[in-house]
Design an enzyme around this catalytic site. Structure first.
Site, PDB file in Angstrom:
ATOM      1  N   LYS A 175       0.849  -1.198   0.000  1.00 40.18           N
ATOM      2  CA  LYS A 175       0.000   0.000   0.000  1.00 40.18           C
ATOM      3  C   LYS A 175       0.885   1.248   0.000  1.00 40.18           C
ATOM      4  O   LYS A 175       1.516   1.584   0.994  1.00 40.18           O
ATOM      5  CB  LYS A 175      -0.913   0.058   1.240  1.00 40.18           C
ATOM      6  CG  LYS A 175      -1.996   1.125   1.044  1.00 40.18           C
ATOM      7  CD  LYS A 175      -2.479   1.800   2.290  1.00 40.18           C
ATOM      8  CE  LYS A 175      -1.695   2.985   2.728  1.00 40.18           C
ATOM      9  NZ  LYS A 175      -1.724   4.182   1.864  1.00 40.18           N
ATOM     10  N   GLY A 228       7.144   5.626   7.918  1.00 43.09           N
ATOM     11  CA  GLY A 228       6.219   6.749   8.047  1.00 43.09           C
ATOM     12  C   GLY A 228       6.393   7.401   9.397  1.00 43.09           C
ATOM     13  O   GLY A 228       7.473   7.348   9.991  1.00 43.09           O
ATOM     14  N   SER A 229       5.307   7.977   9.900  1.00 41.80           N
ATOM     15  CA  SER A 229       5.412   8.749  11.144  1.00 41.80           C
ATOM     16  C   SER A 229       5.468   7.826  12.364  1.00 41.80           C
ATOM     17  O   SER A 229       5.011   6.682  12.325  1.00 41.80           O
ATOM     18  CB  SER A 229       4.218   9.686  11.259  1.00 41.80           C
ATOM     19  OG  SER A 229       3.050   8.917  11.347  1.00 41.80           O
ATOM     20  N   GLY A 233       3.478   4.336  13.158  1.00 45.55           N
ATOM     21  CA  GLY A 233       4.316   3.165  13.440  1.00 45.55           C
ATOM     22  C   GLY A 233       3.964   2.527  14.768  1.00 45.55           C
ATOM     23  O   GLY A 233       3.882   1.300  14.886  1.00 45.55           O
ATOM     24  N   GLU A 250      10.419   2.038  10.263  1.00 42.26           N
ATOM     25  CA  GLU A 250      11.352   3.157  10.062  1.00 42.26           C
ATOM     26  C   GLU A 250      10.537   4.433  10.198  1.00 42.26           C
ATOM     27  O   GLU A 250       9.616   4.662   9.422  1.00 42.26           O
ATOM     28  CB  GLU A 250      11.991   3.108   8.668  1.00 42.26           C
ATOM     29  CG  GLU A 250      12.952   1.964   8.466  1.00 42.26           C
ATOM     30  CD  GLU A 250      14.111   1.966   9.437  1.00 42.26           C
ATOM     31  OE1 GLU A 250      14.471   3.037   9.966  1.00 42.26           O
ATOM     32  OE2 GLU A 250      14.643   0.874   9.696  1.00 42.26           O
ATOM     33  N   CYS A 284      13.240  12.028   6.232  1.00 44.07           N
ATOM     34  CA  CYS A 284      13.388  11.615   7.637  1.00 44.07           C
ATOM     35  C   CYS A 284      14.817  11.858   8.094  1.00 44.07           C
ATOM     36  O   CYS A 284      15.074  11.993   9.278  1.00 44.07           O
ATOM     37  CB  CYS A 284      12.996  10.167   7.804  1.00 44.07           C
ATOM     38  SG  CYS A 284      13.875   9.128   6.689  1.00 44.07           S
ATOM     39  N   GLU A 384       9.674  16.827  15.352  1.00 43.55           N
ATOM     40  CA  GLU A 384       9.933  16.750  13.916  1.00 43.55           C
ATOM     41  C   GLU A 384       9.021  17.727  13.175  1.00 43.55           C
ATOM     42  O   GLU A 384       7.809  17.696  13.345  1.00 43.55           O
ATOM     43  CB  GLU A 384       9.675  15.326  13.430  1.00 43.55           C
ATOM     44  CG  GLU A 384      10.121  15.122  12.010  1.00 43.55           C
ATOM     45  CD  GLU A 384       9.887  13.701  11.523  1.00 43.55           C
ATOM     46  OE1 GLU A 384       8.823  13.146  11.808  1.00 43.55           O
ATOM     47  OE2 GLU A 384      10.783  13.168  10.849  1.00 43.55           O
TER      48      GLU A 384
HETATM   49  N1  LIG Z   1      12.736   6.632   9.045  1.00 42.96           N
HETATM   50  C1  LIG Z   1      12.421   6.613   7.773  1.00 42.96           C
HETATM   51  O1  LIG Z   1      13.002   5.833   7.022  1.00 42.96           O
HETATM   52  C2  LIG Z   1      11.396   7.547   7.211  1.00 42.96           C
HETATM   53  C3  LIG Z   1      10.439   8.147   8.002  1.00 42.96           C
HETATM   54  N2  LIG Z   1       9.502   8.988   7.479  1.00 42.96           N
HETATM   55  C4  LIG Z   1       8.566   9.644   8.376  1.00 42.96           C
HETATM   56  O2  LIG Z   1       7.280   9.608   7.782  1.00 42.96           O
HETATM   57  C5  LIG Z   1       6.546  10.787   8.111  1.00 42.96           C
HETATM   58  C6  LIG Z   1       5.951  11.393   6.858  1.00 42.96           C
HETATM   59  O3  LIG Z   1       5.196  10.483   6.212  1.00 42.96           O
HETATM   60  P1  LIG Z   1       3.606  10.417   6.382  1.00 42.96           P
HETATM   61  O4  LIG Z   1       3.074   9.963   5.079  1.00 42.96           O
HETATM   62  O5  LIG Z   1       3.074  11.656   6.953  1.00 42.96           O
HETATM   63  O6  LIG Z   1       3.480   9.284   7.476  1.00 42.96           O
HETATM   64  P2  LIG Z   1       2.211   8.432   7.850  1.00 42.96           P
HETATM   65  O7  LIG Z   1       2.622   7.605   8.994  1.00 42.96           O
HETATM   66  O8  LIG Z   1       1.003   9.260   7.985  1.00 42.96           O
HETATM   67  O9  LIG Z   1       1.960   7.531   6.549  1.00 42.96           O
HETATM   68  C7  LIG Z   1       2.833   6.551   6.091  1.00 42.96           C
HETATM   69  C8  LIG Z   1       2.046   5.427   5.451  1.00 42.96           C
HETATM   70  O10 LIG Z   1       1.268   4.767   6.450  1.00 42.96           O
HETATM   71  C9  LIG Z   1      -0.097   4.738   6.062  1.00 42.96           C
HETATM   72  N3  LIG Z   1      -0.956   4.738   7.249  1.00 42.96           N
HETATM   73  C10 LIG Z   1      -1.478   5.805   7.906  1.00 42.96           C
HETATM   74  N4  LIG Z   1      -2.226   5.389   8.960  1.00 42.96           N
HETATM   75  C11 LIG Z   1      -2.182   4.032   8.969  1.00 42.96           C
HETATM   76  C12 LIG Z   1      -2.751   3.019   9.799  1.00 42.96           C
HETATM   77  N5  LIG Z   1      -3.505   3.330  10.849  1.00 42.96           N
HETATM   78  N6  LIG Z   1      -2.506   1.732   9.519  1.00 42.96           N
HETATM   79  C13 LIG Z   1      -1.712   1.394   8.467  1.00 42.96           C
HETATM   80  N7  LIG Z   1      -1.158   2.308   7.631  1.00 42.96           N
HETATM   81  C14 LIG Z   1      -1.361   3.609   7.883  1.00 42.96           C
HETATM   82  C15 LIG Z   1      -0.255   5.976   5.206  1.00 42.96           C
HETATM   83  O11 LIG Z   1      -1.425   5.944   4.440  1.00 42.96           O
HETATM   84  P3  LIG Z   1      -2.073   7.289   3.812  1.00 42.96           P
HETATM   85  O12 LIG Z   1      -1.815   7.170   2.385  1.00 42.96           O
HETATM   86  O13 LIG Z   1      -3.519   7.255   4.159  1.00 42.96           O
HETATM   87  O14 LIG Z   1      -1.385   8.463   4.438  1.00 42.96           O
HETATM   88  C16 LIG Z   1       1.034   5.920   4.407  1.00 42.96           C
HETATM   89  O15 LIG Z   1       0.959   4.968   3.376  1.00 42.96           O
HETATM   90  C17 LIG Z   1       7.533  11.676   8.786  1.00 42.96           C
HETATM   91  O16 LIG Z   1       7.312  11.666  10.172  1.00 42.96           O
HETATM   92  C18 LIG Z   1       8.893  11.069   8.478  1.00 42.96           C
HETATM   93  O17 LIG Z   1       9.897  11.307   9.384  1.00 42.96           O
HETATM   94  C19 LIG Z   1       9.455   9.231   6.151  1.00 42.96           C
HETATM   95  C20 LIG Z   1      10.371   8.665   5.314  1.00 42.96           C
HETATM   96  C21 LIG Z   1      11.427   7.802   5.772  1.00 42.96           C
HETATM   97  O1  LIG Z   2      18.676  11.027   2.198  1.00 48.87           O
HETATM   98  C1  LIG Z   2      18.680   9.903   2.616  1.00 48.87           C
HETATM   99  O2  LIG Z   2      19.638   9.449   3.211  1.00 48.87           O
HETATM  100  C2  LIG Z   2      17.468   9.039   2.432  1.00 48.87           C
HETATM  101  C3  LIG Z   2      16.294   9.804   2.892  1.00 48.87           C
HETATM  102  C4  LIG Z   2      15.080   9.030   2.892  1.00 48.87           C
HETATM  103  O3  LIG Z   2      14.979   7.994   2.322  1.00 48.87           O
HETATM  104  C5  LIG Z   2      13.942   9.563   3.599  1.00 48.87           C
HETATM  105  O4  LIG Z   2      14.004  10.657   4.123  1.00 48.87           O
HETATM  106  O5  LIG Z   2      12.936   8.879   3.623  1.00 48.87           O
END
Ligand SMILES: NC(=O)C1=CN([C@@H]2O[C@H](COP(=O)(O)OP(=O)(O)OC[C@H]3O[C@@H](n4cnc5c(N)ncnc54)[C@H](OP(=O)(O)O)[C@@H]3O)[C@@H](O)[C@H]2O)C=CC1
Ligand SMILES: O=C(O)CCC(=O)C(=O)O
Length: 495
Positions: A175, A228-229, A233, A250, A284, A384
Site C-alpha cells: 500500500k 512513516g510517522s 508506526g 522506520e 526523515c 519533527e
Molecule cells: N525513518 C524513515 O526511514 C522515514 C520516516 N519517514 C517519516 O514519515 C513521516 C511522513 O510520512 P507520512 O506519510 O506523513 O506518514 P504516515 O505515517 O502518515 O503515513 C505513512 C504510510 O502509512 C499509512 N498509514 C497511515 N495510517 C495508517 C494506519 N492506521 N494503519 C496502516 N497504515 C497507515 C499511510 O497511508 P495514507 O496514504 O492514508 O497516508 C502511508 O501509506 C515523517 O514523520 C517522516 O519522518 C518518512 C520517510 C522515511
Molecule cells: O537522504 C537519505 O539518506 C534518504 C532519505 C530518505 O529515504 C527519507 O528521508 O525517507
C-alpha cells in the site's frame, strides 16, 4: 479538464478498478489535479493477500539466482525509464527534478544490488561439536509481506522493501501513500512487463486507515514493513505485536549537524543547505538542528544566511529550482505553526513565511527558514517539523555537542564537520544514531548499507543493505549427522 490517468490496483496479475471511491492526485507545485487513484476497501486487501498467499509456495520454489535474474531485468527496465519515472515523481511529490532522478537511481541501485543477493543470501557454516556432523544455517522467506510506504520517497523506500522481500522468496501486498500512487503504478507496471509471476507483488491503493490497517490486521500477512510517522508506526506495532507478527518500522528523525571550530565552514554550509532544505526538509534524514561551536557561530550564520537567500524556490519541474513545494496545505500550515513557536523560542535569521504571491500563488511553498539561539529543549529543537526549517543551537565543546545531539527522542542520522581526527572518532562512537556522517550533511544514504535508526526512529530493524534480508527471512539452523550412530550434543563426556 483533459483526460487524466487513473491509477488502479494490481491484484493477482490483473489491473483492477475499485468502483466505490476515487481520490484526486494533486501536483503540489500548482495545486492542479493530475490524476486519480482508486481507493481500496478492506475486501480488496483480502483478495490481494489471498493472491499473495497462493503465489508464495511457487515463488519460494524458484531458485534464488533465478529470482535475482528477474530483479536484474527489473533494474535494467527502471534504468531505461529513469527520466519518465522522475517526471512523474516530481509532478506528484513536488521534489526538484534533479532530486527525483536521484531517487529513481536509488531504486535502480537497490534492484541491481538485490539481484546479486539472489546468488548469495549467505547463511553460516560452522564446525559441529560432534564428529561426522555438519552444522549450518540457511535463510527462508517469512511468507506474505505487507509493505506500507510514505510519499516522501515513494519509489526508493518501496524498492528498499520490495526487492529484499521478493529476492528472498516472499510475496508482497503493497500500500503506497495516497499522495504518490503514480510512482507505485509505474513501478508495478515495470514488474509486470518484466514477467514477475502473478500474485508475487500485489498493489492496493487506498487510505492507511482502511487499506493499511486491513494489511496489518490480516492473519495471513506474516510480516509488516512500514516507513512513516512515529504515531502510525506505534499504532501498527501494537496491533501487529498483539498478533505476534514480525514488524519492521522506520519512522521519524530530528537530525543534527555539528559544526566544530576546526571545520571548513564553506563545506559545512553546503552540507547544511542540502540536508536542511533539500526535498524542502521533508526527509526523515533531513537536518533540522545545527549544533555549532560558539567560536565559529557568527561566521557560520553569516555564510549560511547569505547562501540560503540565494536558493531558488519554485516548481520542481524547473531544472533551476533548488527547493520545491511541500507536499500540501496541511504540511504548509503545520510548518508555519512550528515557525511561529520557534520565533518565541529563538531569533529568526531568515525566512519564516508561507510564499503565496505571484508564481507561488497556487502551490504550497515555504521560505527556507533559520532560527538561532535555540535552547536544546525547545519544541523546535525536539519535535519533527518535516519542512525547510533549521534551529541553530550554540555549544562550547564537543562533549556538549554530543550531549545535545543525543538529547532527542529520535536517533536516525547525525553529522559532524571537523578537521580534528580525534573528534571524528569520538563522534562516530558517541553519537547515538543509526547513521553518522563526517564532513557531509545528514542525508544521502547509499543502498548497500543498513538504513534506520535508534530510539523512536525504529524498532531495531533496518531497510537496505544485507540487514534488510534479516527483516524478510527467518533463520533455519540445520544439523546433518552422518556418523550413522545416535550422537547427542550437550552431554558432558569428560568424566
Ligand atoms: N525513518 C524513515 O526511514 C522515514 C520516516 N519517514 C517519516 O514519515 C513521516 C511522513 O510520512 P507520512 O506519510 O506523513 O506518514 P504516515 O505515517 O502518515 O503515513 C505513512 C504510510 O502509512 C499509512 N498509514 C497511515 N495510517 C495508517 C494506519 N492506521 N494503519 C496502516 N497504515 C497507515 C499511510 O497511508 P495514507 O496514504 O492514508 O497516508 C502511508 O501509506 C515523517 O514523520 C517522516 O519522518 C518518512 C520517510 C522515511
Ligand atoms: O537522504 C537519505 O539518506 C534518504 C532519505 C530518505 O529515504 C527519507 O528521508 O525517507
Amino acid at each position: 479538464m483533459g483526460k487524466i490517468p487513473l491509477y488502479r490496483n494490481y491484484v493477482d496479475g490483473r489491473w483492477q478498478e475499485d468502483a466505490n471511491r476515487r481520490e484526486k492526485v494533486i501536483n503540489p507545485a500548482n495545486a492542479k489535479v493530475i490524476a486519480e487513484a482508486v481507493i481500496s476497501s478492506p475486501q480488496i486487501v483480502h483478495e490481494a493477500v489471498d493472491a499473495a498467499k497462493r503465489a508464495q509456495p511457487a515463488w519460494k520454489a524458484v531458485p534464488a539466482p533465478e529470482r535475482g535474474e528477474l530483479l536484474f531485468e527489473i533494474a535494467q527496465k527502471l534504468k531505461e525509464k529513469k527520466e519518465e519515472l522522475a517526471q512523474v515523481l516530481t509532478a506528484e511529490n513536488g521534489k526538484p527534478i534533479q532530486e527525483a532522478r536521484g531517487e529513481v537511481q536509488e531504486a535502480i541501485d537497490m534492484g541491481f544490488y538485490m539481484a546479486g543477493e539472489g546468488r548469495r543470501l549467505f547463511g553460516q557454516t560452522v564446525p559441529a561439536e560432534l564428529p561426522n556432523k555438519h552444522a549450518m544455517s540457511v535463510r527462508s522467506p517469512v511468507g506474505v509481506a505487507g509493505l506500507i510506504t510514505p510519499w516522501n520517497f515513494p519509489i526508493a523506500i518501496a524498492s528498499w522493501k520490495m526487492f529484499p522481500a521478493i529476492v528472498s522468496g516472499n510475496t508482497v501486498v503493497w500500500k503506497p501513500a495516497l499522495e504518490t500512487p503514480g510512482m507505485a503504478d509505474q513501478f508495478v507496471k515495470i514488474l509486470d512487463e518484466c514477467g514477475l509471476p502473478h500474485g508475487v507483488v500485489n498493489l492496493v491503493n487506498g487510505t492507511g486507515e482502511e487499506a493499511g490497517n486491513a494489511i496489518v490486521e490480516h492473519d495471513e500477512v506474516d510480516i509488516v514493513s512500514f516507513t512513516g510517522s512515529t504515531a502510525t508506526g506505534r499504532a501498527i506495532a501494537s496491533k501487529a505485536g498483539g498478533m505476534l507478527k514480525k514488524v519492521s518500522l522506520e519512522m521519524g528523525g530530528k537530525n543534527a549537524i555539528t559544526v566544530m571550530d576546526s571545520a571548513d565552514i564553506n563545506l559545512a554550509v553546503d552540507g547544511i543547505l542540502w540536508s536542511g532544505f533539500g526535498t524542502s526538509g521533508q526527509r526523515c534524514t533531513a537536518a533540522s538542528r545545527i549544533i555549532v561551536h560558539r567560536a565559529v557561530k557568527q561566521e557560520l550564520e553569516e555564510a549560511l544566511v547569505a547562501k540560503t537567500r540565494e536558493l531558488a524556490v519554485g516548481d520542481g519541474a524547473d531544472e533551476n529550482t533548488d527547493v520545491g513545494p511541500v507536499i500540501g496545505e496541511t504540511a504548509l500550515t503545520s510548518i508555519h505553526d512550528y515557525v511561529k513557536i520557534g520565533r518565541q523560542e529563538g531569533e529568526l535569521l531568515c525566512g519564516g513565511q508561507i510564499l503565496n504571491e505571484g508564481k507561488y500563488k497556487k502551490g504550497y511553498y515555504y521560505e527556507p527558514t533559520i532560527i538561532t539561539n535555540v535552547h536544546p529543549s525547545a519544541r523546535i529543537a525536539q519535535e519533527e517539523i518535516f519542512g525547510p526549517v533549521l534551529a541553530i543551537i550554540p555549544v562550547n565543546s564537543l562533549s556538549e555537542a554530543i550531549q545535545v545531539n543525543n538529547d532527542s527522542a529520535y536517533g536516525l542520522s547525525s553529522s559532524i564537520f571537523t578537521n580534528n581526527t580525534n573528534e571524528v572518532f569520538r563522534a562516530m562512537h558517541e553519537m547515538d544514531t543509526g547513521i553518522v556522517y563526517v564532513n557531509a550533511g545528514t542525508t544521502g544514504a547509499e543502498i548497500h548499507l543498513p538504513f534506520g535508526g535508534t530510539k523512536k526512529t525504529g524498532n531495531g530493524h533496518r531497510d537496505s543493505g544485507t540487514a534488510s534480508l534479516d527483516v524478510f527471512t527467518e533463520w533455519k539452523s540445520v544439523y546433518v549427522d552422518y556418523s550413522g550412530t545416535l550422537q547427542r550434543a550437550q552431554i558432558d563426556n569428560n568424566e
